[in-house]
Motif scaffolding. Structure first.
Motif, PDB file in Angstrom:
ATOM      1  N   LEU A  95     -37.774 -57.722  29.525  1.00  0.00           N
ATOM      2  CA  LEU A  95     -38.134 -58.688  28.413  1.00  0.00           C
ATOM      3  C   LEU A  95     -37.735 -58.206  26.967  1.00  0.00           C
ATOM      4  CD1 LEU A  95     -41.815 -59.847  29.129  1.00  0.00           C
ATOM      5  CD2 LEU A  95     -39.864 -61.163  29.468  1.00  0.00           C
ATOM      6  N   LYS A  96     -37.721 -56.861  27.110  1.00  0.00           N
ATOM      7  CA  LYS A  96     -37.200 -56.046  25.936  1.00  0.00           C
ATOM      8  C   LYS A  96     -35.221 -56.480  25.792  1.00  0.00           C
ATOM      9  CE  LYS A  96     -37.249 -51.697  23.258  1.00  0.00           C
ATOM     10  NZ  LYS A  96     -37.939 -50.323  23.167  1.00  0.00           N
ATOM     11  N   VAL A  97     -34.646 -56.332  26.897  1.00  0.00           N
ATOM     12  CA  VAL A  97     -33.479 -56.359  27.203  1.00  0.00           C
ATOM     13  C   VAL A  97     -32.836 -57.812  26.693  1.00  0.00           C
ATOM     14  CG1 VAL A  97     -31.369 -56.269  28.331  1.00  0.00           C
ATOM     15  CG2 VAL A  97     -33.074 -54.506  28.386  1.00  0.00           C
ATOM     16  N   LEU A  98     -33.840 -58.777  27.225  1.00  0.00           N
ATOM     17  CA  LEU A  98     -33.571 -60.211  27.135  1.00  0.00           C
ATOM     18  C   LEU A  98     -33.774 -60.776  25.782  1.00  0.00           C
ATOM     19  CD1 LEU A  98     -34.158 -61.462  30.874  1.00  0.00           C
ATOM     20  CD2 LEU A  98     -32.213 -60.762  29.714  1.00  0.00           C
ATOM     21  N   SER A  99     -34.711 -60.074  24.923  1.00  0.00           N
ATOM     22  CA  SER A  99     -34.865 -60.503  23.759  1.00  0.00           C
ATOM     23  C   SER A  99     -33.729 -60.206  22.643  1.00  0.00           C
ATOM     24  CB  SER A  99     -36.178 -59.738  23.266  1.00  0.00           C
ATOM     25  OG  SER A  99     -35.862 -58.286  23.096  1.00  0.00           O
ATOM     26  N   THR A 100     -32.735 -59.590  23.131  1.00  0.00           N
ATOM     27  CA  THR A 100     -31.647 -59.448  22.120  1.00  0.00           C
ATOM     28  C   THR A 100     -30.519 -60.234  22.776  1.00  0.00           C
ATOM     29  OG1 THR A 100     -30.439 -57.843  23.730  1.00  0.00           O
ATOM     30  CG2 THR A 100     -32.154 -56.864  21.975  1.00  0.00           C
ATOM     31  N   THR A 101     -29.780 -60.629  21.659  1.00  0.00           N
ATOM     32  CA  THR A 101     -28.617 -61.508  21.978  1.00  0.00           C
ATOM     33  C   THR A 101     -27.570 -60.874  23.013  1.00  0.00           C
ATOM     34  OG1 THR A 101     -28.772 -62.386  19.840  1.00  0.00           O
ATOM     35  CG2 THR A 101     -26.662 -62.877  20.983  1.00  0.00           C
ATOM     36  N   ILE A 102     -27.410 -59.564  22.912  1.00  0.00           N
ATOM     37  CA  ILE A 102     -26.558 -59.190  23.690  1.00  0.00           C
ATOM     38  C   ILE A 102     -26.914 -58.800  25.194  1.00  0.00           C
ATOM     39  CG2 ILE A 102     -25.225 -56.662  24.425  1.00  0.00           C
ATOM     40  CD1 ILE A 102     -24.994 -56.088  21.479  1.00  0.00           C
ATOM     41  N   GLY A 103     -28.189 -58.599  25.402  1.00  0.00           N
ATOM     42  CA  GLY A 103     -28.873 -58.793  26.708  1.00  0.00           C
ATOM     43  C   GLY A 103     -28.861 -59.974  27.245  1.00  0.00           C
ATOM     44  N   ARG A 104     -29.043 -61.010  26.472  1.00  0.00           N
ATOM     45  CA  ARG A 104     -28.860 -62.578  27.105  1.00  0.00           C
ATOM     46  C   ARG A 104     -27.492 -62.756  27.380  1.00  0.00           C
ATOM     47  NH1 ARG A 104     -32.655 -63.343  22.887  1.00  0.00           N
ATOM     48  NH2 ARG A 104     -30.891 -64.345  21.720  1.00  0.00           N
ATOM     49  N   ASP A 105     -26.520 -62.318  26.622  1.00  0.00           N
ATOM     50  CA  ASP A 105     -25.201 -62.755  26.939  1.00  0.00           C
ATOM     51  C   ASP A 105     -24.651 -62.071  28.098  1.00  0.00           C
ATOM     52  OD1 ASP A 105     -22.486 -63.640  26.168  1.00  0.00           O
ATOM     53  OD2 ASP A 105     -21.941 -61.603  25.890  1.00  0.00           O
ATOM     54  N   LYS A 106     -25.096 -60.644  28.519  1.00  0.00           N
ATOM     55  CA  LYS A 106     -24.504 -60.025  29.599  1.00  0.00           C
ATOM     56  C   LYS A 106     -25.121 -60.638  30.758  1.00  0.00           C
ATOM     57  CE  LYS A 106     -21.968 -57.620  27.073  1.00  0.00           C
ATOM     58  NZ  LYS A 106     -20.498 -57.960  26.560  1.00  0.00           N
ATOM     59  N   TRP A 146     -21.311 -74.932  41.594  1.00  0.00           N
ATOM     60  CA  TRP A 146     -21.258 -73.668  40.873  1.00  0.00           C
ATOM     61  C   TRP A 146     -20.117 -73.617  40.094  1.00  0.00           C
ATOM     62  CZ3 TRP A 146     -24.374 -69.502  41.883  1.00  0.00           C
ATOM     63  CH2 TRP A 146     -25.226 -69.816  42.941  1.00  0.00           C
ATOM     64  N   ASP A 147     -19.056 -74.400  40.118  1.00  0.00           N
ATOM     65  CA  ASP A 147     -18.083 -74.388  38.942  1.00  0.00           C
ATOM     66  C   ASP A 147     -18.650 -75.184  37.692  1.00  0.00           C
ATOM     67  OD1 ASP A 147     -15.291 -74.191  38.518  1.00  0.00           O
ATOM     68  OD2 ASP A 147     -15.373 -76.278  38.039  1.00  0.00           O
ATOM     69  N   ALA A 148     -19.519 -76.003  37.870  1.00  0.00           N
ATOM     70  CA  ALA A 148     -20.148 -76.692  36.888  1.00  0.00           C
ATOM     71  C   ALA A 148     -20.989 -75.547  35.868  1.00  0.00           C
ATOM     72  CB  ALA A 148     -21.140 -77.725  36.989  1.00  0.00           C
ATOM     73  N   LEU A 149     -21.801 -74.785  36.673  1.00  0.00           N
ATOM     74  CA  LEU A 149     -22.587 -73.926  36.268  1.00  0.00           C
ATOM     75  C   LEU A 149     -21.857 -72.918  35.433  1.00  0.00           C
ATOM     76  CD1 LEU A 149     -25.354 -72.339  35.902  1.00  0.00           C
ATOM     77  CD2 LEU A 149     -24.950 -71.297  37.989  1.00  0.00           C
ATOM     78  N   LYS A 150     -20.791 -72.305  36.128  1.00  0.00           N
ATOM     79  CA  LYS A 150     -19.924 -71.373  35.534  1.00  0.00           C
ATOM     80  C   LYS A 150     -19.265 -72.052  34.126  1.00  0.00           C
ATOM     81  CE  LYS A 150     -15.531 -71.938  35.899  1.00  0.00           C
ATOM     82  NZ  LYS A 150     -14.058 -72.025  36.326  1.00  0.00           N
ATOM     83  N   SER A 151     -18.945 -73.361  34.254  1.00  0.00           N
ATOM     84  CA  SER A 151     -18.488 -73.888  32.755  1.00  0.00           C
ATOM     85  C   SER A 151     -19.425 -73.783  31.589  1.00  0.00           C
ATOM     86  CB  SER A 151     -17.828 -75.196  33.105  1.00  0.00           C
ATOM     87  OG  SER A 151     -16.654 -75.106  34.168  1.00  0.00           O
ATOM     88  N   HIS A 152     -20.593 -74.205  32.237  1.00  0.00           N
ATOM     89  CA  HIS A 152     -21.585 -74.645  30.938  1.00  0.00           C
ATOM     90  C   HIS A 152     -22.190 -72.976  30.568  1.00  0.00           C
ATOM     91  CE1 HIS A 152     -22.339 -78.926  31.094  1.00  0.00           C
ATOM     92  NE2 HIS A 152     -22.049 -78.871  32.445  1.00  0.00           N
ATOM     93  N   LEU A 153     -22.302 -72.183  31.218  1.00  0.00           N
ATOM     94  CA  LEU A 153     -22.600 -70.728  30.914  1.00  0.00           C
ATOM     95  C   LEU A 153     -21.417 -70.213  29.966  1.00  0.00           C
ATOM     96  CD1 LEU A 153     -24.275 -69.096  34.185  1.00  0.00           C
ATOM     97  CD2 LEU A 153     -25.252 -69.616  31.981  1.00  0.00           C
ATOM     98  N   ALA A 154     -20.178 -70.625  30.465  1.00  0.00           N
ATOM     99  CA  ALA A 154     -19.134 -70.150  29.521  1.00  0.00           C
ATOM    100  C   ALA A 154     -19.497 -70.896  27.887  1.00  0.00           C
ATOM    101  CB  ALA A 154     -17.738 -70.612  30.102  1.00  0.00           C
ATOM    102  N   LEU A 155     -19.454 -71.876  28.177  1.00  0.00           N
ATOM    103  CA  LEU A 155     -19.740 -72.647  26.767  1.00  0.00           C
ATOM    104  C   LEU A 155     -20.714 -72.150  26.087  1.00  0.00           C
ATOM    105  CD1 LEU A 155     -18.535 -74.856  25.100  1.00  0.00           C
ATOM    106  CD2 LEU A 155     -19.964 -76.725  26.278  1.00  0.00           C
ATOM    107  N   GLY A 156     -22.176 -72.035  26.718  1.00  0.00           N
ATOM    108  CA  GLY A 156     -23.289 -71.234  25.933  1.00  0.00           C
ATOM    109  C   GLY A 156     -22.996 -70.028  25.427  1.00  0.00           C
ATOM    110  N   ARG A 157     -22.247 -69.357  26.106  1.00  0.00           N
ATOM    111  CA  ARG A 157     -21.910 -68.012  25.642  1.00  0.00           C
ATOM    112  C   ARG A 157     -21.213 -67.994  24.560  1.00  0.00           C
ATOM    113  NH1 ARG A 157     -18.837 -64.989  28.869  1.00  0.00           N
ATOM    114  NH2 ARG A 157     -19.564 -62.936  27.530  1.00  0.00           N
ATOM    115  N   LYS A 158     -20.158 -69.084  24.268  1.00  0.00           N
ATOM    116  CA  LYS A 158     -19.358 -69.300  23.027  1.00  0.00           C
ATOM    117  C   LYS A 158     -20.171 -69.235  21.651  1.00  0.00           C
ATOM    118  CE  LYS A 158     -15.363 -71.074  25.172  1.00  0.00           C
ATOM    119  NZ  LYS A 158     -14.175 -70.138  24.710  1.00  0.00           N
ATOM    120  N   LEU A 159     -21.383 -69.998  21.929  1.00  0.00           N
ATOM    121  CA  LEU A 159     -22.333 -70.244  21.010  1.00  0.00           C
ATOM    122  C   LEU A 159     -23.159 -69.048  20.482  1.00  0.00           C
ATOM    123  CD1 LEU A 159     -24.090 -72.251  19.182  1.00  0.00           C
ATOM    124  CD2 LEU A 159     -25.631 -72.495  21.080  1.00  0.00           C
ATOM    125  N   LEU A 160     -23.251 -68.204  21.520  1.00  0.00           N
ATOM    126  CA  LEU A 160     -24.011 -66.872  21.168  1.00  0.00           C
ATOM    127  C   LEU A 160     -22.980 -65.876  20.280  1.00  0.00           C
ATOM    128  CD1 LEU A 160     -25.715 -65.724  24.732  1.00  0.00           C
ATOM    129  CD2 LEU A 160     -26.832 -66.764  22.662  1.00  0.00           C
TER     130      LEU A 160
END
Length: 246
Positions: free
Chosen positions: A18-29, A57-71
């Motif tokens: 939870l400590k790792v995922l509370s950071t933006t970098i942790g969630r991004d990785k 799975w390709d849709a999951l990849k694309s949406h995660l890539a777009l979400g990471r751009k927001l981060l």
């Protein structure tokens, strides 16, 4: 049952996660690891003829890539600050130049990445040809930043190796001086391990932008594995940092 649930929820591993995922970098990785695994798995399914499953799975990849751009919005400012600090920082000229080049490469990549994100969510519309050029230029900056990082790692590794040899070759008569030398050697060894770790990470990551700009032609399966491995490596660094071991 409640006791088992409490042990799981309150377990130190859960707390550290939870400590790792509370950071933006942790969630991004973490998101990046899932994104690149999805890239590999979609390629694997498609190669075996499972088009419907691959599309999921390709849709999951694309949406995660777009979400990471927001981060990553505004993150280019961190690289701008790091570049300015590297300009005035003491040290070997070659290491300083490559450190500056690395940060400027990432600055250019993330700046253009923000523009690409604005276009992808239709907040700011670009002509298809312009959007394609911006994406390719961003990949070129990313590739440049990683290449500078690789060269920086080689230069720093060479300097640290020389410093270790010099310390090991010196004779120390006093016990206090010997203790100090051992402390310096441990610090240098730790620094060398960090450099090697980053060097391996860069050597795997560099193929992703290199493929995107057409320098090489690796398939999504290989790039997915490379990205997945480097994401786990970066996530491990965040895990150790959260544990106070780095």
């Amino acid at each position: 049952m409640s006791s088992i649930a409490s042990q799981v929820i309150l377990h130190p591993v859960t707390s550290q996660s939870l400590k790792v995922l509370s950071t933006t970098i942790g969630r991004d990785k973490l998101y990046r690891a899932i994104q690149y695994f999805a890239r590999f798995f979609a390629w694997s399914l498609l190669a075996r003829g499972y088009k419907i499953q691959a599309a999921r799975w390709d849709a999951l990849k694309s949406h995660l890539a777009l979400g990471r751009k927001l981060l990553r919005l505004g993150k280019f400012l961190e690289n701008a600050q790091a570049a300015l600090r590297a300009i005035s920082a003491p040290g070997e000229t070659g290491e300083r130049i490559t450190a500056i080049g690395r940060q400027l490469g990432y600055f250019g990549y993330l700046s253009l990445d923000n523009i690409g994100w604005a276009h992808s969510i239709k907040f700011y519309n670009l002509a298809p040809s312009t959007a394609q050029k911006i994406n390719k230029r961003a990949m070129q900056f990313w590739f440049t930043g990683i290449v500078f990082s690789i060269v920086h790692g080689l230069l720093k590794a060479g300097r640290l190796a020389n410093e270790v040899k010099q310390l090991q070759g010196q004779a120390w008569s006093e016990k206090s001086a010997e203790v100090e030398r051992e402390h310096k050697l441990r610090s240098l060894q730790t620094a060398r391990e960090d450099v090697r770790y980053q060097f391996i990470l860069d050597l795997l990551d560099v193929w992703i932008p290199a493929t995107n700009i057409g320098l090489v032609n690796l398939n999504d399966g290989i790039l997915g594995i490379f990205g997945f491995v480097t994401s786990l490596m970066a996530l491990r660094q965040q895990w150790l940092a959260a544990a106070g071991r780095k």
